[in-house]
Design an enzyme around this catalytic site. Structure first.
Site, PDB file in Angstrom:
ATOM      1  N   CYS A  84       0.809  -1.226   0.000  1.00  0.00           N
ATOM      2  CA  CYS A  84       0.000   0.000   0.000  1.00  0.00           C
ATOM      3  C   CYS A  84       0.841   1.274   0.000  1.00  0.00           C
ATOM      4  CB  CYS A  84      -0.942   0.017   1.201  1.00  0.00           C
ATOM      5  SG  CYS A  84      -2.170  -1.309   1.165  1.00  0.00           S
ATOM      6  N   HIS A 323      -8.926   2.849  -3.157  1.00  0.00           N
ATOM      7  CA  HIS A 323      -7.514   2.663  -2.820  1.00  0.00           C
ATOM      8  C   HIS A 323      -6.822   1.862  -3.925  1.00  0.00           C
ATOM      9  CE1 HIS A 323      -3.882   1.618  -0.820  1.00  0.00           C
ATOM     10  NE2 HIS A 323      -4.315   0.643  -0.045  1.00  0.00           N
ATOM     11  N   CYS A 354      -0.737   2.630   6.205  1.00  0.00           N
ATOM     12  CA  CYS A 354      -0.343   1.353   6.787  1.00  0.00           C
ATOM     13  C   CYS A 354       0.025   0.407   5.656  1.00  0.00           C
ATOM     14  CB  CYS A 354      -1.464   0.775   7.646  1.00  0.00           C
ATOM     15  SG  CYS A 354      -2.988   0.380   6.751  1.00  0.00           S
TER      16      CYS A 354
END
Length: 375
Positions: A84, A323, A354
């Site tokens: 991510c 995302h 995160c």
């Protein structure tokens, strides 16, 4: 470090409006439109390219994207996979190469096309695998949703407060869209001029009826977790030159590791270390962009860091927008500068994510007025 410009495409839902576009298709359109708006820089000035990407495995996606976008063949390109945080890691790597004297100007950011992700087939069982391992050795490799449910239980979060956070993200995104605030950061793709995923008709009743996605009694649902997406972002970095006006300034960064089961606390650890490094407090930061992989995760990070509600994700977050993994870091920078540059004075912001497997990444950004103060 100067941020010349930060732009993004509309975020698409997986198998949605962007499903036929390959990563290089999305990126080449974004770069063409971004550079058409710029007067002080051209593609000929680009020395290196660093792009985050997670799902479009193989072939050095960044190289394909750079060539498709018209970057000179002599300019190298690197694909960064830090899950991510891939987009932020690409930006941090680009800045490091400028500071090392390897480049004057770089393209960074990221690209993700979940709609065109490769299938992963286990060689032994011949069955499809839905992700690669995130840990090794004695560490548990549970799904990030399961881990978030466990952390939410540990921090005694209630379903109602998590749903309320998700609803607030949608409401903020609706305000940003209805007031045209996203025009400062978003460029159209083939006539698409808005993000595909925000659910402006969401309310608490609808959210309360959704079932847990990962466990029967868990707190994470489709309504308070980010969707799966396609998207692209571009952050142009350049060596700092005194008295030169820019969209903003990359002032510092921090990537940390933590126990894999505590991955949702990565932004807490990274941001605390970043603020200590520069002797700053939360009160001195004008705006925070915390990636909302899960509402429970973002809420825990907000509380652990003591971020005032009015400073957090002012335009809404990934619960609403989505995302697109590798592109998200650049999207956060675009969001952050969009917010910071509405402040008519020098202001600081932090973008943080995160990372599955147990990591966190944070960057410190100054707005365009910061350069006037410190040049």
């Amino acid at each position: 470090m100067s941020i010349v410009d930060a732009k993004r495409l509309p975020v698409g839902r997986v198998n949605g409006l962007l499903q036929t576009a390959l990563p290089e298709d999305l990126y080449s359109v974004l770069i063409a439109e971004q550079f058409a708006e710029l007067k002080s820089i051209s593609l000929a000035d680009i020395d290196q390219v660093f792009l985050g990407n997670v799902m479009n495995l193989g072939g050095n996606v960044a190289r394909r994207c750079a060539l498709a976008a018209g970057v000179a063949a002599s300019a190298p390109a690197q694909t960064i996979d830090c899950q991510c945080a891939s987009g932020l890691a690409a930006i941090i790597n680009g800045a490091a190469n400028i500071l090392a004297g390897n480049a004057e100007t770089v393209l960074a950011g990221g690209i993700e096309s979940n709609s065109n992700a490769n299938l992963i087939i286990d060689r032994v069982t011949k069955k499809q695998k839905f992700r690669y391992p995130m840990t090794a050795g004695d560490f548990s490799d549970e799904d990030v949703g399961l881990l978030t449910d466990k952390q939410a239980d540990k921090f005694e979060l209630k379903r109602t407060e998590v749903d309320e956070y998700a609803l607030e993200s949608q409401k903020k995104a609706h305000v940003a869209f209805s007031k045209g605030m996203l025009n400062a950061e978003m460029l159209p793709y083939m006539g698409l001029t808005r993000d595909e995923c925000p659910r402006f008709d969401t309310n608490m009743e609808k959210l309360s009826h959704l079932k847990s996605v990962f466990t029967g009694s868990g707190i994470c649902t489709a309504g308070n977790s980010c969707p799966i997406n396609d998207g692209a972002s571009s952050v142009i970095l350049r060596k700092f030159h005194k008295n030169e006006k820019n969209a903003g300034y990359l002032l510092g960064s921090q990537i940390v590791g933590c126990r894999p089961e505590e991955f949702i606390l990565g932004p807490v650890f990274a941001t605390r270390k970043l603020l200590r490094k520069y002797n700053l407090t939360v009160q001195q930061i004008e705006a925070f962009e915390v990636n909302e992989a899960f509402a429970a995760q973002a809420l825990i990070c907000q509380r652990k860091l003591g971020i005032p509600k009015e400073k957090l994700n002012k335009l809404g977050g990934a619960i609403a927008y989505g995302h697109p993994y590798g592109a998200t870091g650049g999207i956060l920078i675009a969001h952050l500068l969009n917010v910071l540059n509405r402040v008519q004075r020098p202001a600081l912001g932090v973008a943080t994510l995160c990372v599955a497997g147990g990591m966190g990444a944070s960057v410190l950004v100054g707005n365009t007025y910061w350069g006037q103060k410190h040049a």
